[in-house]
Every structure is written in structure tokens, then in C-alpha cells.
Design an enzyme around this catalytic site. Structure first.
Site, PDB file in Angstrom:
ATOM      1  N   GLY A   1       0.826  -1.210   0.000  1.00 25.18           N
ATOM      2  CA  GLY A   1       0.000   0.000   0.000  1.00 25.18           C
ATOM      3  C   GLY A   1       0.847   1.241   0.000  1.00 25.18           C
ATOM      4  N   ASN A   2       0.217   2.359   0.284  1.00 25.39           N
ATOM      5  CA  ASN A   2       0.956   3.623   0.401  1.00 25.39           C
ATOM      6  C   ASN A   2       0.253   4.486   1.442  1.00 25.39           C
ATOM      7  OD1 ASN A   2      -0.994   5.530  -0.953  1.00 25.39           O
ATOM      8  ND2 ASN A   2      -0.755   3.994  -2.572  1.00 25.39           N
ATOM      9  N   PRO A   3       0.922   5.534   1.930  1.00 28.84           N
ATOM     10  CA  PRO A   3       0.340   6.275   3.074  1.00 28.84           C
ATOM     11  C   PRO A   3      -0.709   7.324   2.703  1.00 28.84           C
ATOM     12  CG  PRO A   3       2.625   6.937   2.684  1.00 28.84           C
ATOM     13  CD  PRO A   3       2.256   6.040   1.568  1.00 28.84           C
TER      14      PRO A   3
END
Ligand code: CTP
Length: 417
Positions: A223-225
Site C-alpha cells: 500500500g501507500n500512506p
């Protein structure tokens, strides 16, 4: 005018009716919130309401008039209820007791609030509809009473919009339906209702927001933030201008703006499907989402156990949503305007320009996520707007809400041309 002024509420004349319920204290917060958003809020308190809270309290938070019942007889104003009914764009009664609801349903004009509300609702059709909102508050037994339900139905038939009541703790100790909706929810409802005739009324917007998550196994993902803040702010800004908004969001902790149709997705593939199926007849697509470019080549059905070891994860490319949208647009003409984002850590303008061309976008919002106060998680952003054939426009470092308003202004211009 307040710094936080928001378009649908700015300079709107809101007459707030407050009746005798313990929830009257929450109406103060509503009055304050509306005032901070740029609305002009005059208040009428019934006699019973003044037992819970004083007109001075409302005057203090709105910097405007708060009338009590005796003003009908002692006030300086000539025919006060007529003046107030003519003045208001919208009347909001929060909290609305069973007694006031009954008076309004039966045309019993016996105090300043009922006189004003009855004069208001019988006058010629308003520009803003619905222009009469009530937020009932009473004990659960009363709320269930058929006579009261009939009165509420009568008001609805006349065009009133009811907000709540909600389920929750009541002053009687019961936990049931009867609690006035929270001021924030009433505020959001008023904001939405007042926005419906904005400059983008009738326009369909599709906005993507947040990250995508690509599962490795049932408990792990790539994922990513991305927090979704910028995308949700774009959705809210489009709603504020009157647009109809479909918000396609990856996993975030944010509440959807009132009025948005929210589609929850997890993976890039789910987001692709949701975007493509919503593009036909969309006036604008705003791809704010941080879509994963890679996903695990294999996603395991069972949780991977560490004892078994894992030497690596093979990745494969996800589809580029904007590229697919470009193809669709070429074939069908929809969406009319396609807006992309470019989150970069170096060569901001050159990289963004490249994406603008490659993805055949009408506009790209570029930001340097390596600098503080910009990009992922942050409440602020500093963006550069690039469009084919025009000089890049650098926006100042400002809240994501304000950035969204600027992006919307640019899209509105593109839609006009
Ligand atoms: N985007 C997309 N589909 C993907 C990845 C990104 O439609 N699979 C969209 C994003 O929503 C954004 C734009 O493309 O509007 C640019 O995304 P960005 O991550 O900055 O660039 P990429 O095209 O993924 O290129 P790179 O990661 O190489 O910078």
C-alpha cells in the site's frame, strides 16, 4: 467575512429556531459553526428554549440578533415575524420539540417562532428548496407517538426536510431514537441543501481518493500512506458548487461528505472497474487516488506463516486507470474533462508535463511530496496546475480544502470552454 467561509453558506440568511429541549445547548454550536462558515444567522428562541439557553448566548456566537418571544410584543421592530420571514433564505428549527412541530402542522401561530415559520412556509416558492429544515428532539416515547408522527408527516408533505432524530442516550436515561442530530450532521445537511443550485448543478463528477491496497495474503498488503484528504476535499468542493459526486475511495479513515455517492474499493483493479463504469456521462473525472503501480503476482488465500519462510514477492504491473480512461474518452467523448495528479519527489514540472501529455489529460495537479507540508497525510498542500497550452499556475502552500477549491475553479473554467 470569516476565513473559513464556504461557498454554499457564504452570506446565506439562516433563521435558526430554537425550542425548549435540553438539546437547545447544542444549537449554540450549530449557530457558531454556520457563522464561521460565512452564514448570517438570526435566532428565534421560544419561551421554553430560554429556560435552557439565553438569547445572549446566540447573539454572542453569531454577532447578530437573537429574538425571544417577548420581542413579538415589546420589540422595536414593526411586524417582526413578517420581516424575519421575508429576510430568511432558509429556516432551521433545531431542536424542534413535539409541541412546536404540532403548532406548525396545525397552523397554530401563537409565538414569534411559529408565526414566522408559518408566514415563511406559506409565502411564494423559495429559490432554495427545501428551505425549511427541522431537527426533532424529544423522548423516545413521544417520538413514537402516532399523533406526533402524523404531525411530522404533515410537515414533510408540505416540503419540510427532517434531520434525525438519531438513536442514542436521551435525557430520560433511555437509549433510543429521539436524540437531536449532532450539530455537525445538521451543519452538513444545511451545507448540502444550500449547495444544490450552485454553478455546477446538473454536472456529474467522479472523484477518486486514498490509496489502493494490493493483498499479499489475507492480513498483509502492498500500500501507500495516502490519507484521502485531498480527494475527499475535491469531492466536497464539487458538491459545494452543486455537482453530483461519485467518490471512489480506497481504504481511508475519513467520513464521506454529505451528498456524495461513495463507492469503497480496495485494489487498483476494483478502482479501475468502478472508475470505468462511472465515466459514461461524467462531466469530470478527478483522479486524486494514489493507485498502486504494482501488485503481488500471487495473492495467497491463507496467511503466510513465518516458519515456512518467504524469499521474495514477485510483482506485476497494475493497469493504469487514466490510460484506460483516455481510450474510453477517445471512443465515447466521456468524461469531458480528465484531471490527474502527479506526486513527485524530483523534476516536478517535467515529470508532471510528461504525465499530462502521455495520459492525454485536460489538467494535472503536481505536487512535490518530498517537501514538508505537502502530499501524503498532510493537511496542507502546495500544488502546481498544468494544462495543455497554458502557463503553469503555482498555488500557495494552503489547506487541502483551499487547494480543492482552486482545482474546482479551474475545472469549472475548462467545462465552460
Ligand atoms: N494513476 C492511474 N493508474 C495507476 C496509477 C496512477 O490512473 N495505476 C493516476 C493517479 O491517480 C494520478 C496519475 O495517474 O492521477 C499519476 O500518478 P502517479 O503515481 O504520480 O504517476 P504514475 O503514472 O503512477 O507514474 P510514476 O509512478 O512512474 O511516477
Amino acid at each position: 467575512m470569516s476565513e473559513k467561509s464556504i461557498p454554499p453558506l457564504k452570506e446565506k440568511r439562516i433563521l435558526l429556531g430554537v425550542t425548549g429541549s435540553i438539546a437547545a445547548y447544542k444549537a449554540v454550536e450549530l449557530a457558531s459553526r454556520l457563522t464561521q462558515a460565512g452564514a448570517l444567522v438570526d435566532t428565534i428562541l421560544t419561551q421554553a428554549a430560554t429556560r435552557f439557553v439565553a438569547p445572549l448566548t446566540f447573539q454572542s456566537v453569531t454577532a447578530r440578533q437573537a429574538y425571544a418571544d417577548q420581542d413579538l410584543w415589546n420589540g422595536q421592530e414593526h411586524v417582526l415575524h413578517v420581516k424575519l420571514a421575508e429576510w430568511a433564505d432558509i429556516i432551521v428549527i433545531a431542536p424542534a420539540t413535539a409541541n412546536t412541530i404540532a403548532k406548525l402542522a396545525h397552523g397554530l401561530a401563537e409565538d414569534l417562532l411559529s408565526l414566522t415559520a408559518l408566514s415563511f412556509t406559506s409565502s411564494p416558492p423559495r429559490i432554495i428548496t427545501p428551505s425549511f429544515l427541522i431537527a426533532p428532539a424529544m423522548d423516545a416515547g413521544l417520538w413514537k407517538n402516532p399523533a406526533i408522527q402524523k404531525n411530522v408527516a404533515t410537515l414533510k408533505k408540505q416540503g419540510a426536510l427532517t434531520i434525525g432524530p438519531e438513536q442514542g442516550h436521551l435525557a430520560s436515561g433511555l437509549d433510543a431514537a429521539g436524540r437531536m442530530s449532532e450539530p455537525e450532521n445538521i451543519f452538513r445537511e444545511i451545507r448540502y441543501q444550500l449547495s444544490r443550485r450552485g454553478p455546477l448543478a446538473g454536472k456529474k463528477f467522479v472523484v477518486t481518493a486514498g490509496p489502493t491496497q494490493e493483498p499479499i495474503d489475507p492480513v498483509r498488503f502492498l500500500g501507500n500512506p495516502s490519507s484521502g484528504k485531498q480527494g475527499f476535499a475535491v469531492a466536497q468542493a464539487a458538491l459545494d458548487q452543486g455537482a453530483q459526486v461519485t467518490l471512489i475511495a480506497g481504504p481511508t479513515a475519513l467520513a464521506a461528505p454529505r451528498g456524495a455517492e461513495k463507492i469503497d474499493v480496495q485494489t487498483a483493479e476494483e478502482m479501475t472497474n468502478a472508475v470505468l463504469s462511472n465515466c459514461p456521462r461524467a462531466d469530470a473525472l478527478v483522479m486524486t487516488a494514489a493507485v498502486a503501480d504494482f501488485k503481488p503476482a500471487k495473492s495467497y488465500a491463507q496467511k503466510l506463516k513465518k516458519e515456512n519462510g518467504l524469499t521474495g514477492i514477485n510483482l506485476k504491473r497494475t493497469q493504469d486507470i487514466l490510460t484506460q480512461v483516455g481510450r474510453l474518452k477517445k471512443k465515447t467523448g466521456w468524461p469531458k474533462i480528465v484531471v490527474g495528479f502527479a506526486a513527485e519527489t524530483e523534476n516536478l514540472i517535467a515529470n508532471a508535463q510528461d504525465k499530462l501529455n502521455k495520459k492525454a489529460l485536460n489538467l494535472i495537479v503536481a505536487n512535490n511530496i518530498a517537501q514538508p507540508g505537502r502530499g501524503f497525510q498532510s493537511d496542507t498542500n502546495q500544488a502546481i496546475l498544468l494544462a495543455p497550452g497554458s502557463v503553469p499556475k503555482t498555488l500557495p502552500l494552503m489547506t487541502k480544502e483551499k487547494t480543492a477549491v482552486e482545482i474546482l475553479a479551474r475545472i469549472t473554467l475548462l467545462l465552460k470552454n
